[in-house]
Design a protein around this motif. Structure first.
Motif, PDB file in Angstrom:
ATOM      1  N   ASP A  58       0.853  -1.183   0.000  1.00 47.58           N
ATOM      2  CA  ASP A  58       0.000   0.000   0.000  1.00 47.58           C
ATOM      3  C   ASP A  58       0.890   1.235   0.000  1.00 47.58           C
ATOM      4  O   ASP A  58       1.811   1.351   0.818  1.00 47.58           O
ATOM      5  CB  ASP A  58      -0.913  -0.007   1.241  1.00 47.58           C
ATOM      6  CG  ASP A  58      -1.941   1.106   1.175  1.00 47.58           C
ATOM      7  OD1 ASP A  58      -3.073   0.839   0.758  1.00 47.58           O
ATOM      8  OD2 ASP A  58      -1.598   2.260   1.540  1.00 47.58           O
ATOM      9  N   LEU A  59       0.657   2.170  -0.934  1.00 50.49           N
ATOM     10  CA  LEU A  59       1.448   3.404  -1.011  1.00 50.49           C
ATOM     11  C   LEU A  59       1.047   4.336   0.126  1.00 50.49           C
ATOM     12  O   LEU A  59      -0.142   4.643   0.314  1.00 50.49           O
ATOM     13  CB  LEU A  59       1.211   4.104  -2.349  1.00 50.49           C
ATOM     14  CG  LEU A  59       2.040   3.624  -3.532  1.00 50.49           C
ATOM     15  CD1 LEU A  59       1.577   4.326  -4.790  1.00 50.49           C
ATOM     16  CD2 LEU A  59       3.512   3.871  -3.309  1.00 50.49           C
ATOM     17  N   ASN A  60       2.009   4.821   0.876  1.00 53.07           N
ATOM     18  CA  ASN A  60       1.760   5.775   1.953  1.00 53.07           C
ATOM     19  C   ASN A  60       1.654   7.186   1.365  1.00 53.07           C
ATOM     20  O   ASN A  60       2.481   7.589   0.534  1.00 53.07           O
ATOM     21  CB  ASN A  60       2.880   5.747   2.986  1.00 53.07           C
ATOM     22  CG  ASN A  60       2.948   4.413   3.690  1.00 53.07           C
ATOM     23  OD1 ASN A  60       1.914   3.781   3.930  1.00 53.07           O
ATOM     24  ND2 ASN A  60       4.145   3.952   4.031  1.00 53.07           N
ATOM     25  N   GLY A  61       0.640   7.916   1.794  1.00 52.22           N
ATOM     26  CA  GLY A  61       0.549   9.346   1.466  1.00 52.22           C
ATOM     27  C   GLY A  61       0.247   9.662   0.027  1.00 52.22           C
ATOM     28  O   GLY A  61       0.610  10.744  -0.451  1.00 52.22           O
ATOM     29  N   LEU A  62      -0.412   8.779  -0.726  1.00 48.26           N
ATOM     30  CA  LEU A  62      -0.723   9.082  -2.119  1.00 48.26           C
ATOM     31  C   LEU A  62      -1.681  10.274  -2.204  1.00 48.26           C
ATOM     32  O   LEU A  62      -1.542  11.135  -3.073  1.00 48.26           O
ATOM     33  CB  LEU A  62      -1.350   7.848  -2.794  1.00 48.26           C
ATOM     34  CG  LEU A  62      -1.776   8.049  -4.245  1.00 48.26           C
ATOM     35  CD1 LEU A  62      -0.579   8.386  -5.118  1.00 48.26           C
ATOM     36  CD2 LEU A  62      -2.467   6.793  -4.789  1.00 48.26           C
ATOM     37  N   LYS A  63      -2.640  10.350  -1.272  1.00 51.78           N
ATOM     38  CA  LYS A  63      -3.602  11.472  -1.294  1.00 51.78           C
ATOM     39  C   LYS A  63      -2.888  12.784  -1.005  1.00 51.78           C
ATOM     40  O   LYS A  63      -3.196  13.820  -1.612  1.00 51.78           O
ATOM     41  CB  LYS A  63      -4.724  11.207  -0.278  1.00 51.78           C
ATOM     42  CG  LYS A  63      -5.813  12.278  -0.272  1.00 51.78           C
ATOM     43  CD  LYS A  63      -7.027  11.829   0.498  1.00 51.78           C
ATOM     44  CE  LYS A  63      -8.086  12.931   0.570  1.00 51.78           C
ATOM     45  NZ  LYS A  63      -8.461  13.423  -0.745  1.00 51.78           N
ATOM     46  N   ILE A  64      -1.894  12.749  -0.100  1.00 47.17           N
ATOM     47  CA  ILE A  64      -1.103  13.965   0.196  1.00 47.17           C
ATOM     48  C   ILE A  64      -0.389  14.430  -1.066  1.00 47.17           C
ATOM     49  O   ILE A  64      -0.366  15.616  -1.401  1.00 47.17           O
ATOM     50  CB  ILE A  64      -0.109  13.684   1.331  1.00 47.17           C
ATOM     51  CG1 ILE A  64      -0.862  13.399   2.634  1.00 47.17           C
ATOM     52  CG2 ILE A  64       0.869  14.834   1.497  1.00 47.17           C
ATOM     53  CD1 ILE A  64       0.010  12.940   3.781  1.00 47.17           C
ATOM     54  N   THR A  65       0.215  13.468  -1.780  1.00 45.42           N
ATOM     55  CA  THR A  65       0.927  13.803  -3.021  1.00 45.42           C
ATOM     56  C   THR A  65      -0.034  14.413  -4.039  1.00 45.42           C
ATOM     57  O   THR A  65       0.291  15.419  -4.694  1.00 45.42           O
ATOM     58  CB  THR A  65       1.566  12.538  -3.608  1.00 45.42           C
ATOM     59  OG1 THR A  65       2.458  11.965  -2.646  1.00 45.42           O
ATOM     60  CG2 THR A  65       2.353  12.852  -4.873  1.00 45.42           C
TER      61      THR A  65
END
Length: 861
Positions: free
Chosen positions: A717-724
């Protein structure tokens, strides 16, 4: 009269032979004692010395070539390593300067500082090469040639090629070696450079060295090392010849040798100085063979030695193409050159006393044996055998029917037995003769009543007359007035005689058989006559005439049917090919040629097509009635080399009582490719090219079987994709997804299934993988993520969890839940805030925006 046994005579003869053998052996023993000495020397020389010499020469040459290759590789490798170290040293210095002054000074000032460092380093490393700086648009920022500084070398034909190669290396790999031709001091020169991207200014920094004279320096180093390593090899002699240009007087020059006697003979010319053993010149011939074959072993007369035996040498040569050298080794052909006392030692081993005793024995045995042999042979053997043989010969000379040999007059038992066998054989031959005569009579009847016309012609003066004919000849349509044939001229009787007269003459002269067909007009009809002629003896010819009119008419009818069939299939709007049982093409229409890319005037042949094996097997099964082929989708490479898909129908038909296959086909390439494309899109993620969730769910169900245990499932699971996405936009988020996809697919094995199952979720199915294998896989992913974060603008943070099925999970859902649980445990650990702050820091740095970001909100939402 008592019979004399030949075995007794043979016994006597054996006794005489033993005496004779004793004598001959005695003579031979003394004679061959000395011959053996010479033979021993010869075979020792041929079987041991020459083979040993060739092995030594090959080994010596192999050692020399190995040394040369190693020296060349070491020299060039040292230059490459030096260039790379020097470039990295300057690049690191430039990187430090940029980081130190990027917020303190202008870009132009920092650039000048970097240039000054490079200029200073150039003075420090003088003689070891040069440095340069260039931009990716082709401008030479700093050059050792001040005339080139500031110029766009891509626009100068002299430098454009080498400049483009450097830029291509930077764009593809960000660093690398480039070797090629460069203009140096106004002349083309060979050089090698190492370049590395300096991203802040869109530059690349390089270090280079001219290597035009490197090979010459390397050659001298090689010769010096060879002298040190192999100078002690005196036999066989090692030498190296450097081949000269054709304009030079010397074809080659000896530049290295281990035998000092070669010192004053280093120029090799095409004269007759060096020859084969038959005195034929060898330099030109040997050179041609050596360059063609790469290596050569031969025997030569080497003129550099005073002793005649030393001149005859075995020479092994090897053509070393990179330097245009001939590496050779040679030794004496005669081993007595190295062991001169060998023959004398063998001769002295035979004592003089033995030779005298042997001579007396030879003379005595020879005299006694000769007298005994002559007496016994004449009295006991020769006369009886001669008398019996004379009786046998008289029988054959005066043979009459049913005559027999009178065995009572013979004295030798074995010859008497032979006579009995001859008498029995004669009885059998007489029986065979009677049988043969009977068969001849039967064959005469067969010839008389056979349906073909048979006539025998004999040459009389300049014409041919009929000497014989069977009954069928009286009814032959090719013969006129056929009632009384014997004795008549062929020119008067044979209707086609004007046509076949030359043929008959050729058969008589050349003694070969001739077969041809004649067409004769009979009113409104045409009669076809097949004629076979041969000559059984001098001036005699046999002609066999057969009426084949019905066969010709039948053949024409068949051909008409074939023509009608061809016209029919040409009008069909589908490609049609008809093949027989042997796979030969019988018919095809023009559309078939067009679909298979054959030219209009070209014949359609199978061997110009690449047909899959499964189609051949299907055709065979259809022919045997085991299978049908309707709407078979087949891929064929056409005569034009294009890969196309066809909808093929195959059926079995009967044509002229022969079973054949009719193959109809249409081009469905576009339809097939479109269906495959839709199939691909239904199973793959459009952004990453990985398998999608649908395919993942099908595969994990299929692989959930004990044959694939241990079955590992890894969730990422990619961490912080929404932040990016919020800070940098969805385009950067997509790049992040594509990068992690690349890392996962390059880390997985061929048997693993890598899928994107959600926006930021990925899964990897690993059949037959233990926990140790899974941990290794995860470590490989983490290492690649770290390398990517250090070398690219993309920053990746991922949470990973896994589960392994060894039989403890009842279904797929349990396995998925366990892997998800472990992944989320990693994702929401105590390190989560730290990971998200790192992502926010990276995003803020990359965006260069002054916008205020609420970190706590982004982390805790």
């Amino acid at each position: 009269m008592s019979k004399i046994k030949l075995s007794s005579l043979i016994g006597i003869f054996i006794l005489i032979s033993i005496l004779s053998i004793t004598v001959i052996t005695s003579i031979g023993w003394g004679y061959f004692t000395f011959k053996i000495i010479n033979k021993a020397i010869y075979y020792f020389n041929e079987d041991i010395h020459i083979k040993r010499e060739i092995r030594l020469e090959h080994s010596e040459i192999k050692d020399a070539v190995r040394l040369i290759n190693k020296k060349r590789e070491d020299e060039y490798e040292e230059i490459l390593n030096t260039l790379k170290k020097r470039t990295y040293r300057i690049w690191l210095t430039a990187e430090k300067l940029y980081k130190k002054y990027k917020h303190k000074e202008s870009e132009a000032s920092i650039k000048e500082r970097i240039k000054d460092i490079v200029r200073f380093q150039l003075l420090t490393d003088k003689g070891k090469g040069y440095y340069f700086i260039a931009s990716l648009d082709g401008v030479e920022v700093l050059s050792p040639d001040s005339k080139l500084t500031g110029k766009n070398l891509l626009k100068d034909k002299r430098y454009a090629k080498s400049m483009q190669e450097e830029i291509d290396a930077i764009k593809r790999y960000k660093e690398g070696f480039v070797r090629g031709t460069f203009i140096h001091n106004g002349k083309p020169a060979e050089r090698v450079v190492f370049v590395k991207l300096f991203k802040p200014f869109n530059w690349y920094i390089g270090s280079g060295r001219m290597i035009t004279h490197l090979e010459e320096i390397t050659k001298q180093d090689i010769l010096n090392e060879l002298k040190t390593s192999l100078e002690s090899f005196k036999n066989p002699t090692l030498f190296i010849i450097s081949l000269m240009p054709k304009t030079n007087k010397c074809i080659g020059k000896i530049i290295f040798y281990t035998d000092p006697r070669i010192k004053n003979h280093t120029c090799i010319t095409k004269d007759k100085t060096i020859t084969y053993l038959n005195s034929q010149p060898c330099v030109g011939d040997c050179l041609e063979k050596l360059i063609k074959q790469g290596r050569l072993t031969t025997t030569l007369i080497w003129p550099f030695y005073k002793n005649e035996k030393e001149r005859k040498r075995i020479v092994s040569l090897y053509y070393y193409k990179p330097y245009n050298w001939i590496i050779g080794s040679g030794g004496p052909l005669d081993f007595t050159v190295m062991f001169p006392s060998f023959k004398n030692s063998m001769i002295e081993a035979v004592s003089s006393y033995t030779r005298k005793a042997l001579l007396i024995l030879i003379i005595g045995a020879l005299f006694v044996g000769y007298i005994l042999w002559l007496t016994i042979f004449l009295g006991l053997i020769y006369k009886p055998i001669k008398a019996d043989i004379e009786n046998l010969l008289n029988f054959f000379r005066q043979y009459k029917n049913k005559g027999r040999i009178k065995t009572k007059k013979l004295r030798i038992k074995e010859l008497t037995d032979l006579a009995h066998q001859v008498n029995k054989t004669m009885e059998k031959l007489e029986d065979i003769q009677a049988t043969t005569e009977k068969l001849l009579n039967e064959h005469s009847l067969l010839l008389k009543h056979m349906p073909e016309c048979v006539i025998v012609l004999k040459k009389k003066d300049a014409d041919f007359v009929i000497a014989g004919a069977n009954e069928a000849a009286t009814r032959c349509k090719a013969i006129a007035n056929s009632k009384e044939l014997i004795g008549k001229k062929a020119s008067e009787i044979l209707k086609p005689y004007p046509i076949i007269s030359n043929v008959i003459e050729n058969v008589i002269k050349r003694k070969f058989n001739v077969s041809f067909t004649l067409a004769l007009k009979e009113g409104n009809e045409t009669v076809f006559i097949e004629t076979v002629s041969y000559s059984p003896e001098e001036n005699t010819i046999v002609c066999i005439l057969r009426n084949i009119t019905q066969m010709v008419n039948l053949y024409r009818a068949i051909e008409k049917r074939k023509s009608d069939l061809q016209e029919f299939i040409d009008k069909i709007s589908t490609g049609i090919i008809v093949v027989d049982r042997k796979g030969r093409i019988i018919y095809y229409n023009n559309l078939a040629k067009k679909l298979l890319d054959f030219e209009e005037n070209e014949k359609l042949v199978i061997n110009k097509l690449k047909i899959p094996e499964n189609l051949k097997i299907q055709l065979l099964k259809v022919m045997k009635g085991r299978q049908v082929c309707n709407q078979c989708e087949i891929n064929i490479v056409t005569a034009g080399g294009k890969s196309r898909w066809f909808d093929v129908h195959v059926a079995k038909i009967q044509i002229t009582s022969e079973t054949m296959l009719i193959i109809s086909f249409n081009d469905i390439t576009q339809r097939y490719l479109k269906s495959k494309q839709l199939e691909y899109l239904s199973l793959h993620d459009t952004l990453t090219g990985l398998y999608n969730r649908r395919y993942f769910e099908e595969e994990i169900k299929r692989l959930f079987h004990k044959r694939n245990y241990p079955l590992a499932l890894v969730m990422i699971d990619l961490n912080g994709l929404k932040i990016t996405n919020d800070i940098l936009g969805h385009e950067t988020g997509d790049k992040l997804i594509m990068k992690i996809s690349e890392i996962l697919s390059t880390s997985a094995r061929g048997s693993d299934v890598v899928a994107r199952i959600g926006g930021d979720e990925f899964a990897v199915i690993m059949p037959n993988t233990s926990e140790k294998g899974v941990i290794t896989f995860i470590e490989r992913i983490k290492t690649k993520i770290e390398l990517s974060n250090n070398s690219t603008e993309i920053f990746i943070s991922a949470s990973i969890g896994y589960a392994i099925q060894n039989g403890q999970f009842k279904n797929v859902d349990d396995l998925l839940r366990e892997a998800d649980k472990n992944m989320y445990a990693n994702k929401y650990s105590s390190l989560r805030p730290k990971k998200l702050r790192e992502i926010i820091k990276w995003a803020r740095k990359l965006s260069n925006s002054s916008q205020t970001i609420d970190e706590d909100y982004l982390i805790n939402r």
